[in-house]
Design a protein around this motif. Structure first.
Motif, PDB file in Angstrom:
ATOM      1  N   SER A 194      -6.782   4.528  -6.196  1.00  0.00           N
ATOM      2  CA  SER A 194      -7.938   5.083  -5.510  1.00  0.00           C
ATOM      3  C   SER A 194      -7.709   6.561  -5.248  1.00  0.00           C
ATOM      4  O   SER A 194      -6.732   6.940  -4.620  1.00  0.00           O
ATOM      5  CB  SER A 194      -8.180   4.345  -4.188  1.00  0.00           C
ATOM      6  OG  SER A 194      -9.227   4.929  -3.463  1.00  0.00           O
ATOM      7  N   VAL A 209      -4.207  -1.430  -8.032  1.00  0.00           N
ATOM      8  CA  VAL A 209      -5.418  -0.686  -7.696  1.00  0.00           C
ATOM      9  C   VAL A 209      -5.066   0.779  -7.454  1.00  0.00           C
ATOM     10  O   VAL A 209      -4.112   1.082  -6.737  1.00  0.00           O
ATOM     11  CB  VAL A 209      -6.099  -1.259  -6.429  1.00  0.00           C
ATOM     12  CG1 VAL A 209      -7.340  -0.439  -6.068  1.00  0.00           C
ATOM     13  CG2 VAL A 209      -6.465  -2.721  -6.626  1.00  0.00           C
ATOM     14  N   VAL A 248       0.843  -1.195   0.000  1.00  0.00           N
ATOM     15  CA  VAL A 248       0.000   0.000   0.000  1.00  0.00           C
ATOM     16  C   VAL A 248       0.874   1.238   0.000  1.00  0.00           C
ATOM     17  O   VAL A 248       1.841   1.327   0.758  1.00  0.00           O
ATOM     18  CB  VAL A 248      -0.929   0.039   1.234  1.00  0.00           C
ATOM     19  CG1 VAL A 248      -1.757   1.325   1.231  1.00  0.00           C
ATOM     20  CG2 VAL A 248      -1.835  -1.183   1.280  1.00  0.00           C
ATOM     21  N   THR A 298      -1.789  -1.353  -3.928  1.00  0.00           N
ATOM     22  CA  THR A 298      -2.814  -0.305  -3.919  1.00  0.00           C
ATOM     23  C   THR A 298      -2.176   1.060  -3.707  1.00  0.00           C
ATOM     24  O   THR A 298      -1.340   1.222  -2.814  1.00  0.00           O
ATOM     25  CB  THR A 298      -3.845  -0.545  -2.793  1.00  0.00           C
ATOM     26  OG1 THR A 298      -4.492  -1.808  -2.992  1.00  0.00           O
ATOM     27  CG2 THR A 298      -4.900   0.553  -2.778  1.00  0.00           C
ATOM     28  N   GLU A 307      -3.320   4.961  -2.899  1.00  0.00           N
ATOM     29  CA  GLU A 307      -4.376   5.879  -2.505  1.00  0.00           C
ATOM     30  C   GLU A 307      -3.806   7.292  -2.520  1.00  0.00           C
ATOM     31  O   GLU A 307      -2.855   7.572  -1.798  1.00  0.00           O
ATOM     32  CB  GLU A 307      -4.905   5.532  -1.113  1.00  0.00           C
ATOM     33  CG  GLU A 307      -5.483   4.122  -1.015  1.00  0.00           C
ATOM     34  CD  GLU A 307      -5.932   3.790   0.397  1.00  0.00           C
ATOM     35  OE1 GLU A 307      -5.847   4.686   1.273  1.00  0.00           O
ATOM     36  OE2 GLU A 307      -6.358   2.642   0.624  1.00  0.00           O
TER      37      GLU A 307
END
Length: 234
Positions: free
Chosen positions: A229, A227, A194, A210, A212
Motif C-alpha cells: 500500500s 499486500v 504489518v 502488509t 505500507e
C-alpha cells in the motif's frame, strides 16, 4: 509501577559503584557503575549510570541506565513469574529496560518493554512488549521475537559474526514481530504482520502480511509480501 526517575533524582549524592566477580547477587537500587564478570542477579529494580556485564545477569525488575553493554545474556523478569516457570510466558508485566545506548553481543530477554536511543544487537532476543529506538541495528542469530518495533532507522539482518558462530546451532535465525513502524526500514529473515514506514527495503527471507510505504519500497525476490500500500496516495 515504581517511578524510577524519582529514585534517580533523590539519590544523586548517594550513588556507589558495585562489582560482582564470579557468582553473586545484590539488591536493586541506585548505583553509579555496575560491573559483572560471571553470573549475577539483582533482586529489585536497578538504576545506574553504566551497566556492563560479561557473563549472565538476571534483574528481577526494571533496568534503567545511560549505557548498557552485555557480552553474554541479560534477562529482565518479574519475581512472581520467575517463581512459576510454567506461567512465565503468559505473565503480564509492567517492567522495562531503558537506556541511551545499548550494545548486546549474545542474548537479551525482557518481560516487558525496551526503550533505547541507540541499540546494537548481535545475537538473539525476546521482548514481550515493545522495542522502541531512534536507531536500531539488529544482527539476528537464533530465533527472536518481539510484539512491536518502532523507531527512526531500523535495520534487521542475519548475523554472520564468528564470535557467536555455533552458539545457536540448529535454530533458525528468524525475527517474528506483529508490527514494525519507522522512517527507514531494512529487513532480512523477518516475519511480520504489518510493516509501515517511509522508505522500506525488504531483503531476503521475509514473509510480510502488509507493507505500507510512502517514498519507496524494494522487495527481494526471495521474500513474500501479501499486500502493498502506497500511503503517499492517500
Amino acid at each position: 509501577m515504581i517511578d524510577l526517575n524519582n529514585h534517580i533524582a533523590g539519590s544523586l549524592a548517594k550513588k556507589h559503584d558495585i562489582s560482582i566477580i564470579g557468582d553473586g547477587s545484590s539488591s536493586g537500587g541506585v548505583y553509579g557503575k555496575v560491573k559483572v564478570v560471571g553470573d549475577s542477579s539483582f533482586i529489585d529494580n536497578l538504576i545506574c549510570d553504566q551497566f556492563k556485564c560479561t557473563g549472565t545477569s538476571v534483574v528481577y525488575g526494571s533496568l534503567e541506565s545511560t549505557d548498557i553493554k552485555i557480552t553474554g545474556t541479560l534477562t529482565l523478569k518479574e519475581r512472581a513469574a520467575a517463581d512459576d516457570e510454567d506461567q512465565e510466558g503468559d505473565f503480564s508485566s509492567n517492567l522495562y529496560a531503558k537506556a541511551e545506548h545499548m550494545k548486546i553481543v549474545g542474548e537479551l530477554h525482557v518481560s516487558g518493554d525496551c526503550q533505547v536511543e541507540n541499540m546494537k544487537l548481535n545475537g538473539r532476543f525476546t521482548i514481550t512488549g515493545m522495542l522502541s529506538a531512534e536507531h536500531m541495528t539488529l544482527k539476528i542469530m537464533g530465533p527472536s521475537e518481539v510484539k512491536e518495533m518502532g523507531g527512526s532507522i531500523i535495520s534487521v539482518k542475519s548475523s554472520r559474526g564468528k564470535l557467536l558462530e555455533g552458539l545457536f546451532t540448529g535454530n533458525k535465525s528468524i525475527l517474528k514481530v506483529n508490527m514494525i513502524e519507522g522512517d527507514e526500514i531494512e529487513l532480512e529473515n523477518t516475519e511480520a504482520e504489518v510493516v509501515r514506514g517511509d522508505k522500506i527495503k525488504i531483503g531476503p527471507g521475509c514473509r510480510i502480511g502488509t507493507v505500507e510505504y510512502r517514498s519507496s519500497l524494494q522487495i527481494h525476490p526471495q521474500s513474500e509480501v501479501l499486500v502493498q500500500s502506497n500511503r503517499s496516495l492517500d
